[in-house]
Design an enzyme around this catalytic site. Structure first.
Site, PDB file in Angstrom:
ATOM      1  CE  LYS A  49      40.075  40.791  44.472  1.00 42.83           C
ATOM      2  NZ  LYS A  49      40.465  40.273  45.789  1.00 42.83           N
ATOM      3  CD  GLN A  93      39.875  41.428  49.265  1.00 38.88           C
ATOM      4  OE1 GLN A  93      39.387  41.064  48.204  1.00 38.88           O
ATOM      5  NE2 GLN A  93      41.157  41.757  49.380  1.00 38.88           N
ATOM      6  CG  ASP A 116      42.085  34.546  46.185  1.00 39.38           C
ATOM      7  OD1 ASP A 116      42.333  35.229  45.167  1.00 39.38           O
ATOM      8  OD2 ASP A 116      41.463  34.981  47.179  1.00 39.38           O
TER       9      ASP A 116
END
Ligand code: NAD
Length: 280
Positions: A49, A93, A116
């Site tokens: 990422k 994460q 997200d």
């Protein structure tokens, strides 16, 4: 012979569009990536990422925390990032260590920085068709369908998997796009009878070789989300028996090179979108 849906190529195109748009903003977009512990897979995901951000003209800052970090300490970090005006997107994460409640952490992220799109406010906006940040994997799949000229309108979309990250929001986006949606999961009886009815079959079970040739009707669009890793070779493969299904399908995604790169590209689009709306 099915058309192979090239997620890698399309993702590259989307990333260059993000880079161009990011270059026009007054301030470079910025992602804060939070990583707890030393899980090798999570380390790779976060590193990828960061690399994607670099390619897209997005700054990224990494916040590594020890496996033993307390939930309170993590929540305090999230509060600091929420308050930091130079941070546009916050990504934690997953998975987190067992002593930390993932839900509490996700719910603490400012919904406008929730790139997200897991926060309940963003889930609610998605369900009601008002979202500006969309969950990355399902939104990446919708983009891939658009690119290949596949309209969900009136089609029967069968989704295998009902996780909050993939299956469930996938069905909502499909419903918003006027598909008829059937969800299947571990408790579904006679999975094959349902998958055979699919015009568009989306498989996100994490169950290698779950979908065999006889479970797919001729001319179906088959999207394989799964990333199963062969522990001996380290290679990734999906839930769909590619060799059996590909000759019957009209369109199919490869693993790797299908949904994975699209998920990553959609994250970049979300960071851009979050930054744009915070800068306007
Ligand atoms: P999960 O384990 O949270 O959910 C799996 C779902 O599949 C559950 O709802 C379960 O009921 C269903 N399921 C499992 N076995 C089944 C079976 N035999 N029959 C019917 N349903 C079954 O997983 P997840 O987070 O949704 O991820 C699913 C897969 O997608 C994993 O392989 C994961 O690695 C992959 N994934 C890929 C991407 C990507 O970008 N390509 C992103 C997220 C997840």
């Amino acid at each position: 012979m099915a058309v192979l849906m090239d997620g890698k190529k399309l993702a590259e195109k989307l990333c260059s569009e993000v880079a161009e748009a990011a270059g026009k903003l007054a301030r470079r977009p910025c992602l804060a990536a939070v990583l707890v512990g030393t899980d090798p897979a999570s380390q790779i995901y976060v590193r990828n990422k960061e690399r994607d951000c670099q390619k897209c003209g997005i700054d990224s800052r990494r916040y590594d925390r020890d496996e033993a970090v307390s939930e309170a300490e993590l929540l305090s970090l999230i509060a600091d990032l929420n308050a930091d005006d130079t941070v546009d997107g916050i990504l934690v994460q997953l998975p987190l260590p067992e002593h930390i409640c993932e839900r509490n952490v996700i719910n603490a992220i400012d919904p406008d920085k929730d790139v997200d799109a897991f926060h309940p406010i963003n889930v609610g906006k998605m369900v009601t068709g008002q979202a500006h940040l969309l969950p990355c994997t399902p939104a990446g799949i919708m983009e891939m369908l658009r690119e290949y000229g596949i309209s969900p309108d009136g089609k029967h979309c069968v989704i295998v998997g009902r996780s909050n990250i993939v299956g469930r929001p996938m069905g909502m986006l499909m419903l918003n796009a006027d598909a008829t949606v059937t969800y299947c999961h571990r408790r579904t009886r006679d999975l094959a009878a349902l998958t055979r009815m699919a015009d568009i079959l989306i498989v996100a079970a994490g169950c290698p070789r779950l979908i065999t040739g006889d479970m797919v009707r001729s001319g179906a669009v088959v999207i394989d989300v799964a990333m199963n890793r062969d522990s001996e070779t380290g290679r990734f493969f999906g839930d769909v028996c590619f060799d059996e299904v590909e000759p019957k399908a009209a369109f199919i995604t490869p693993v790797p090179g299908g949904v994975g790169p699209m998920t990553r590209a959609q994250l970049m689009r979300n960071i851009l979108e979050a930054s744009r709306s915070r800068q306007s």
